[in-house]
Design a protein around this motif. Structure first.
Motif, PDB file in Angstrom:
ATOM      1  N   LEU A   4       0.814  -1.215   0.000  1.00 42.57           N
ATOM      2  CA  LEU A   4       0.000   0.000   0.000  1.00 42.57           C
ATOM      3  C   LEU A   4       0.848   1.266   0.000  1.00 42.57           C
ATOM      4  O   LEU A   4       0.344   2.352  -0.270  1.00 42.57           O
ATOM      5  CB  LEU A   4      -0.944   0.006   1.204  1.00 42.57           C
ATOM      6  CG  LEU A   4      -1.993  -1.107   1.242  1.00 42.57           C
ATOM      7  CD1 LEU A   4      -2.898  -0.923   2.450  1.00 42.57           C
ATOM      8  CD2 LEU A   4      -2.828  -1.112  -0.038  1.00 42.57           C
ATOM      9  N   ILE A  33      -9.069   5.757   2.821  1.00 42.87           N
ATOM     10  CA  ILE A  33      -8.076   5.301   3.790  1.00 42.87           C
ATOM     11  C   ILE A  33      -7.971   6.292   4.945  1.00 42.87           C
ATOM     12  O   ILE A  33      -7.966   5.906   6.121  1.00 42.87           O
ATOM     13  CB  ILE A  33      -6.704   5.107   3.113  1.00 42.87           C
ATOM     14  CG1 ILE A  33      -6.767   3.929   2.128  1.00 42.87           C
ATOM     15  CG2 ILE A  33      -5.611   4.852   4.163  1.00 42.87           C
ATOM     16  CD1 ILE A  33      -5.469   3.665   1.387  1.00 42.87           C
ATOM     17  N   TYR A  75      -0.892   4.545   5.993  1.00 36.32           N
ATOM     18  CA  TYR A  75      -1.149   3.522   4.982  1.00 36.32           C
ATOM     19  C   TYR A  75      -0.626   2.149   5.386  1.00 36.32           C
ATOM     20  O   TYR A  75      -1.252   1.137   5.080  1.00 36.32           O
ATOM     21  CB  TYR A  75      -0.521   3.919   3.647  1.00 36.32           C
ATOM     22  CG  TYR A  75      -1.357   4.881   2.829  1.00 36.32           C
ATOM     23  CD1 TYR A  75      -1.887   4.515   1.600  1.00 36.32           C
ATOM     24  CD2 TYR A  75      -1.626   6.175   3.277  1.00 36.32           C
ATOM     25  CE1 TYR A  75      -2.639   5.387   0.842  1.00 36.32           C
ATOM     26  CE2 TYR A  75      -2.385   7.061   2.537  1.00 36.32           C
ATOM     27  CZ  TYR A  75      -2.890   6.662   1.316  1.00 36.32           C
ATOM     28  OH  TYR A  75      -3.657   7.533   0.568  1.00 36.32           O
TER      29      TYR A  75
END
Length: 322
Positions: A4, A33, A75
């Motif tokens: 990611l 996110i 992330y």
């Protein structure tokens, strides 16, 4: 979730443009996110009106490199702060406190206390800087009730100040270093991280792509698919009909819908989400075959280990071709 990390620098699927200190731009992010990993950061987004692709913009007072590291943590659940100098760590600490990222705050305070404590002058500077971060955090919340996350951060900052004070005083012959430890839990941090991504996988309001298979439909996020599989990375980088319609049919390549559902969970959660795909080695081989077709960006041995370790014997191991 290292795959990611590529999304932080990828503009193709991003819908947020970040403007750092001095109006410097060049960082892009994904609202779905941010929404689940940092609700306070999400609340700071403002709408973009004049862009066909970007929906949001975000203004922050941090240097670009500092905010890139912060997004790296958002992330992936970790970031490369160990190579930073003391000033850079303090900058990252300020951002983490501002957006109430509890576990990162704890990591950074530990790092400061354990790494930059050799000289009295450095310890004194750390005390002043951490006290300043604490005072700024309290003043910015004056008159407002503390959130649960800030209650934890406040406690961590106070603990860090106590530890730094005790180290400095012990050097001056005024007592022993504090035995009080900053509370940290890798297990708790991992649990929170995967819970955030589980929530993303169920957030229908932010999903932007559909996979249709044998009468069933799976709503997903393009960005996750592109980060996790070479099949969708290649497909969604084109202007094919599927991309334009935000929908793809996989009926010809998927024999078992449950196998696809399992791999889509893998795309969101990582290997820990995988479960045994069946009662025999055939189910495992079918899962691996689909993983290879989609180009899952992970070692197949990890899938074997976490999906069906109990199914593999010395007799059937030779049947598996990796």
């Amino acid at each position: 979730m290292a795959a990611l990390l590529s999304l932080v620098s990828g503009q193709n699927t991003a819908d947020i443009e970040v403007f750092c200190a001095g109006g410097v731009s060049g960082i892009f992010a994904h609202s779905f996110i941010i929404k689940h990993r940092s609700p306070i950061l999400f609340s700071r987004l403002s709408t973009v009106i004049d862009s066909p692709n970007l929906k949001w913009k975000l203004n922050v007072d941090s240097p670009m490199r500092t905010f890139e590291l912060f997004l790296e943590y958002i992330y992936t659940g970790d970031c490369t702060y160990h190579s930073l100098n003391v000033d850079e760590v303090l900058e990252l600490l300020k951002v983490s406190v501002e957006f109430e990222t509890v576990h990162l705050v704890t990591k950074l305070l530990w790092h400061l206390a354990l790494t930059f404590n050799e000289e009295d002058a450095m310890l004194q500077m750390l005390l002043e800087q951490v006290a300043g971060v604490h005072a700024l955090a309290l003043s910015s919340r004056k008159g407002k009730p503390f959130t649960a996350s800030f209650e934890k951060i406040n406690a961590q900052l106070l603990a860090a100040l106590e530890v730094l004070h005790s180290i400095l005083n012990s050097r001056r012959g005024k007592g022993e270093p504090s035995s009080r430890l900053l509370e940290t839990s890798v297990a708790e941090e991992s649990k929170e991280y995967y819970a955030n991504f589980e929530a993303m996988s169920k957030d229908m309001t932010t999903m932007d792509f559909t996979i249709a298979v044998k009468g069933e439909e799976f709503r997903v996020h393009k960005a996750i698919l592109m980060a996790r599989t070479t099949y969708f990375e290649n497909l969604l980088s084109t202007e094919m009909q599927e991309v334009c319609k935000n929908r793809v049919e996989l009926a010809a390549t998927v024999r078992n819908v449950d196998r696809l559902a399992l791999l889509l969970k893998f795309c969101y959660y990582g290997y820990t989400a995988l479960r045994s795909p069946g009662n025999d080695i055939g189910g495992l081989m079918e899962l691996l075959s689909l993983a290879e077709y989609l180009g899952i960006k992970s070692d197949n041995l990890i899938i074997i280990e976490n999906c069906a370790a109990d199914l593999i014997t010395t007799e059937n191991l030779s049947l598996i071709h990796i």
